[in-house]
Design a protein around this motif. Structure first.
Motif, PDB file in Angstrom:
ATOM      1  N   SER A 100      15.881  -2.744  -4.603  1.00  0.00           N
ATOM      2  CA  SER A 100      14.569  -2.151  -4.914  1.00  0.00           C
ATOM      3  C   SER A 100      13.447  -2.930  -4.235  1.00  0.00           C
ATOM      4  O   SER A 100      12.487  -2.335  -3.742  1.00  0.00           O
ATOM      5  CB  SER A 100      14.348  -2.114  -6.424  1.00  0.00           C
ATOM      6  N   VAL A 101      13.585  -4.261  -4.211  1.00  0.00           N
ATOM      7  CA  VAL A 101      12.572  -5.065  -3.515  1.00  0.00           C
ATOM      8  C   VAL A 101      12.541  -4.650  -2.034  1.00  0.00           C
ATOM      9  O   VAL A 101      11.471  -4.449  -1.451  1.00  0.00           O
ATOM     10  CB  VAL A 101      12.856  -6.581  -3.671  1.00  0.00           C
ATOM     11  N   ALA A 102      13.734  -4.480  -1.448  1.00  0.00           N
ATOM     12  CA  ALA A 102      13.797  -4.063  -0.030  1.00  0.00           C
ATOM     13  C   ALA A 102      13.108  -2.721   0.155  1.00  0.00           C
ATOM     14  O   ALA A 102      12.429  -2.480   1.166  1.00  0.00           O
ATOM     15  CB  ALA A 102      15.247  -3.995   0.423  1.00  0.00           C
ATOM     16  N   GLU A 103      13.263  -1.840  -0.825  1.00  0.00           N
ATOM     17  CA  GLU A 103      12.626  -0.519  -0.738  1.00  0.00           C
ATOM     18  C   GLU A 103      11.099  -0.636  -0.766  1.00  0.00           C
ATOM     19  O   GLU A 103      10.404   0.067  -0.022  1.00  0.00           O
ATOM     20  CB  GLU A 103      13.144   0.354  -1.903  1.00  0.00           C
ATOM     21  N   ILE A 104      10.582  -1.539  -1.604  1.00  0.00           N
ATOM     22  CA  ILE A 104       9.120  -1.700  -1.650  1.00  0.00           C
ATOM     23  C   ILE A 104       8.643  -2.396  -0.359  1.00  0.00           C
ATOM     24  O   ILE A 104       7.591  -2.045   0.192  1.00  0.00           O
ATOM     25  CB  ILE A 104       8.656  -2.513  -2.895  1.00  0.00           C
ATOM     26  N   GLU A 105       9.450  -3.339   0.132  1.00  0.00           N
ATOM     27  CA  GLU A 105       9.073  -3.990   1.404  1.00  0.00           C
ATOM     28  C   GLU A 105       9.001  -2.971   2.531  1.00  0.00           C
ATOM     29  O   GLU A 105       8.125  -3.023   3.395  1.00  0.00           O
ATOM     30  CB  GLU A 105      10.066  -5.106   1.747  1.00  0.00           C
ATOM     31  N   LYS A 106       9.936  -2.025   2.507  1.00  0.00           N
ATOM     32  CA  LYS A 106       9.913  -0.973   3.534  1.00  0.00           C
ATOM     33  C   LYS A 106       8.675  -0.086   3.333  1.00  0.00           C
ATOM     34  O   LYS A 106       8.046   0.354   4.310  1.00  0.00           O
ATOM     35  CB  LYS A 106      11.203  -0.151   3.449  1.00  0.00           C
ATOM     36  N   SER A 107       8.292   0.147   2.074  1.00  0.00           N
ATOM     37  CA  SER A 107       7.074   0.931   1.808  1.00  0.00           C
ATOM     38  C   SER A 107       5.861   0.216   2.396  1.00  0.00           C
ATOM     39  O   SER A 107       4.941   0.855   2.940  1.00  0.00           O
ATOM     40  CB  SER A 107       6.871   1.118   0.299  1.00  0.00           C
ATOM     41  N   VAL A 108       5.863  -1.118   2.314  1.00  0.00           N
ATOM     42  CA  VAL A 108       4.766  -1.915   2.890  1.00  0.00           C
ATOM     43  C   VAL A 108       4.750  -1.737   4.409  1.00  0.00           C
ATOM     44  O   VAL A 108       3.700  -1.505   5.020  1.00  0.00           O
ATOM     45  CB  VAL A 108       4.928  -3.416   2.511  1.00  0.00           C
ATOM     46  N   GLU A 109       5.943  -1.790   5.017  1.00  0.00           N
ATOM     47  CA  GLU A 109       6.010  -1.656   6.482  1.00  0.00           C
ATOM     48  C   GLU A 109       5.510  -0.278   6.934  1.00  0.00           C
ATOM     49  O   GLU A 109       4.799  -0.152   7.940  1.00  0.00           O
ATOM     50  CB  GLU A 109       7.444  -1.879   6.966  1.00  0.00           C
ATOM     51  N   LEU A 110       5.873   0.748   6.167  1.00  0.00           N
ATOM     52  CA  LEU A 110       5.414   2.104   6.497  1.00  0.00           C
ATOM     53  C   LEU A 110       3.890   2.185   6.407  1.00  0.00           C
ATOM     54  O   LEU A 110       3.233   2.837   7.227  1.00  0.00           O
ATOM     55  CB  LEU A 110       6.050   3.116   5.536  1.00  0.00           C
ATOM     56  N   THR A 111       3.334   1.494   5.417  1.00  0.00           N
ATOM     57  CA  THR A 111       1.879   1.512   5.245  1.00  0.00           C
ATOM     58  C   THR A 111       1.198   0.737   6.380  1.00  0.00           C
ATOM     59  O   THR A 111       0.140   1.153   6.878  1.00  0.00           O
ATOM     60  CB  THR A 111       1.510   0.915   3.865  1.00  0.00           C
ATOM     61  N   GLU A 112       1.833  -0.352   6.799  1.00  0.00           N
ATOM     62  CA  GLU A 112       1.274  -1.110   7.940  1.00  0.00           C
ATOM     63  C   GLU A 112       1.189  -0.220   9.172  1.00  0.00           C
ATOM     64  O   GLU A 112       0.219  -0.265   9.927  1.00  0.00           O
ATOM     65  CB  GLU A 112       2.172  -2.319   8.271  1.00  0.00           C
ATOM     66  N   PHE A 113       2.226   0.604   9.357  1.00  0.00           N
ATOM     67  CA  PHE A 113       2.195   1.503  10.518  1.00  0.00           C
ATOM     68  C   PHE A 113       0.996   2.438  10.422  1.00  0.00           C
ATOM     69  O   PHE A 113       0.267   2.653  11.397  1.00  0.00           O
ATOM     70  CB  PHE A 113       3.501   2.304  10.632  1.00  0.00           C
ATOM     71  N   ALA A 114       0.793   3.003   9.215  1.00  0.00           N
ATOM     72  CA  ALA A 114      -0.337   3.939   9.049  1.00  0.00           C
ATOM     73  C   ALA A 114      -1.658   3.235   9.352  1.00  0.00           C
ATOM     74  O   ALA A 114      -2.582   3.845   9.907  1.00  0.00           O
ATOM     75  CB  ALA A 114      -0.337   4.513   7.631  1.00  0.00           C
ATOM     76  N   CYS A 115      -1.746   1.941   9.001  1.00  0.00           N
ATOM     77  CA  CYS A 115      -2.980   1.195   9.275  1.00  0.00           C
ATOM     78  C   CYS A 115      -3.227   1.063  10.780  1.00  0.00           C
ATOM     79  O   CYS A 115      -4.360   0.831  11.211  1.00  0.00           O
ATOM     80  CB  CYS A 115      -2.921  -0.192   8.624  1.00  0.00           C
TER      81      CYS A 115
END
Ligand code: NAD
Length: 485
Positions: A100-115
């Motif tokens: 689950s932590v990996a899943e949230i970390e991936k959510s962070v990476e996806l958000t970084e891309f949007a930024c």
């Protein structure tokens, strides 16, 4: 019941659904009654679409550099609440805390891309003739919808939320009715990050709500992630209403293991790929093509699989129904003559007797026509098929209707290259068990694993979430009249 009844999120407010239909949510970890999710009706979808339409003008006219500021703050909030978000994902989905932590970390990476999107959507401009300029701009579509599955309650919604919204669209999210809680926390964080009311809305429901989304005249585009059966329904139904649609479906991913593969590394990768998230990943290794003499690697894979223990480093599958389906596949393969080398049936976790666990399962001497070889099992099960040559292995991989991922384990660069060229899948790994491309590379399969043009993440998603405006301007009268004016 541990949490209050799930609410919809419409125009920046959490509101009770008027529907009398609802579903109980139980944790796959131990059966705890978590909540009740409403099966909202068409009226609630209409309210959400109206809120999104009302928000669209102001949001789409906000400069993109200003829009992404919301996602810089959202990324910070995902990081700040990582532990709490991960615990919620584990509770409702059943995966382990570290997954689950990996899943949230991936959510962070996806958000970084949007930024980073302002850097990528600059458009083009060229003086095409004296004093005449052509220019392109990416314009948002309007109100868009995102329909998501149960297996990644945070990551898959975040495949679409940051990119679609940063690009100027307003969104209706339909979470999986099996895991509705994480998405509500994401809605709270988006609001806290400063997203204006109405830009992001959540309506809960099942197939009826999905059909209403496909049919709704106020929705311009639908993205879907889930099984192939439903992906086809959603793609046909929404494109029949002239909507743009990208529908990602199920998978049957093949790993090819060649005799020169490094045994330990290969065994660890194969075991991790087939059992991670209890095999409930569209990128999970589900079939292994053992090319030539690889018994020494198969026995190491079994050793690795035995180290994977339900309730410790292996999470639960989503429901009792899923457990029964997975175990039925294993029993059928056994009855048809395959050999069960590691058997995960009847797994019980002491103290969590109401949890729904299946242990890691390795099945050898599977034949290509068996259902375990052809169908998506979506559990921690690997079916090994024996072949004599790489071409025989490729023929089996190519004949599968899906096409999400394929991997090869070898030290031979020439053969690896040959397999990259010949495998019929959108994402290929070499000595990688789960070949998910990381941002900015895009995610998307081929064949029956995806319907529609382009990929759902990365640069490719820009084309899906926007339409190109082309303008031709002439400010200089001296340019006169030429053949095109
Ligand atoms: P699912 O298809 O059952 O459900 C997905 C969504 O569709 C849910 O929101 C659900 O409410 C809705 N739905 C279900 N039945 C419907 C129907 N008859 N008509 C309209 N809508 C309907 O999928 P799931 O079980 O939640 O998720 C697992 C599946 O998702 C697997 O097949 C997996 O491979 C796939 N998946 C694919 C990817 C990918 O990238 N290709 C990623 C994650 C999951």
């Amino acid at each position: 019941m541990k949490y209050n009844k799930v609410q919809n999120f419409i125009n920046g407010r959490f509101v009770d659904s008027a529907s009398t239909r609802s579903l109980d949510i139980h944790s796959p970890v131990d059966g705890t009654h978590l909540s009740v999710v409403p099966m909202s009706g068409a009226d609630e979808l209409n309210q959400a679409v109206a809120a999104a339409q009302a928000a669209f003008h102001a949001w789409s006219h906000t400069p993109i550099k200003e829009r992404v500021q919301v996602f810089f703050r959202y990324k910070y909030l995902l990081e700040k609440h990582m532990d709490e978000l991960a615990k919620l994902v584990s509770e409702e989905n059943g995966k382990t805390y570290s997954e689950s932590v990996a899943e949230i970390e991936k959510s962070v990476e996806l958000t970084e891309f949007a930024c980073s999107l302002p850097q990528l959507v600059t458009g083009e401009v060229l003086e095409v003739s004296r004093g005449v300029e052509c220019r392109t701009e990416h314009a948002p579509l309007g109100v868009v919808a995102s329909i998501v599955p149960f297996n990644f309650p945070s990551m898959v919604p975040n495949w679409t939320i940051p990119n679609a919204i940063a690009l100027g669209n307003c969104m209706i999210m339909k979470p999986s009715e099996k895991v509705p809680l994480s998405c509500m926390r994401l809605a709270e964080l988006l609001k806290e990050a400063g997203l204006p009311d109405g830009v992001f809305n959540v309506v809960h429901g099942d197939a009826t709500m999905v059909e209403a989304i496909c049919d709704h005249p106020g929705i311009q585009a639908v993205s879907f992630v889930g099984s192939t059966k439903v992906a086809k329904i959603v793609y046909q139904r929404s494109t029949a209403q002239f909507k743009r649609c990208l529908a990602l479906g199920g998978a049957k991913n093949h790993l090819m293991v060649l005799p020169d593969a490094i045994p330990e590394m290969t065994a660890q990768n194969v075991a991790a790929s087939m059992s991670g998230c209890a095999g409930q990943r569209c990128m999970a290794a589900s079939a292994m093509l053992a090319v030539g003499p690889v018994d020494h690697i198969v026995s190491k894979i079994c050793d690795e699989a035995r180290k994977i223990v339900p309730g410790e480093n292996l999470g639960a599958v989503i429901s009792g129904e899923a457990k029964a389906r997975i175990e039925k596949y294993i029993t059928e393969a056994e009855q048809q003559g395959a050999r069960i080398l590691v058997d995960g049936r009847n797994a019980r976790v002491p103290g969590k007797e109401n949890g729904t666990y299946v242990g890691p399962t390795v099945i050898d001497y599977v034949r290509p026509e068996m259902s375990v070889a052809r169908e998506e099992i979506f559990g921690p099960v690997i079916s090994i098929m024996r072949t004599n040559t790489v071409d025989e292995a490729l023929a089996i991989e190519n004949s599968n209707p899906y096409g999400n991922a394929a991997s090869v384990f070898t030290q031979n660069g020439g053969l690896a290259r040959y397999i990259i060229e010949k495998a019929s899948a959108g994402m290929i790994g070499v000595n990688v068990g789960v070949p998910v491309p990381r941002e900015p590379f895009s995610f998307g399969g081929w064949n029956e694993s995806k319907f529609g043009v382009g990929d759902i993440t990365g640069k490719s998603s820009i084309e899906f979430w926007t339409k190109l405006k082309k303008s031709t301007t002439k400010w200089n009268p001296a340019a006169g009249i030429n053949w095109m004016s």
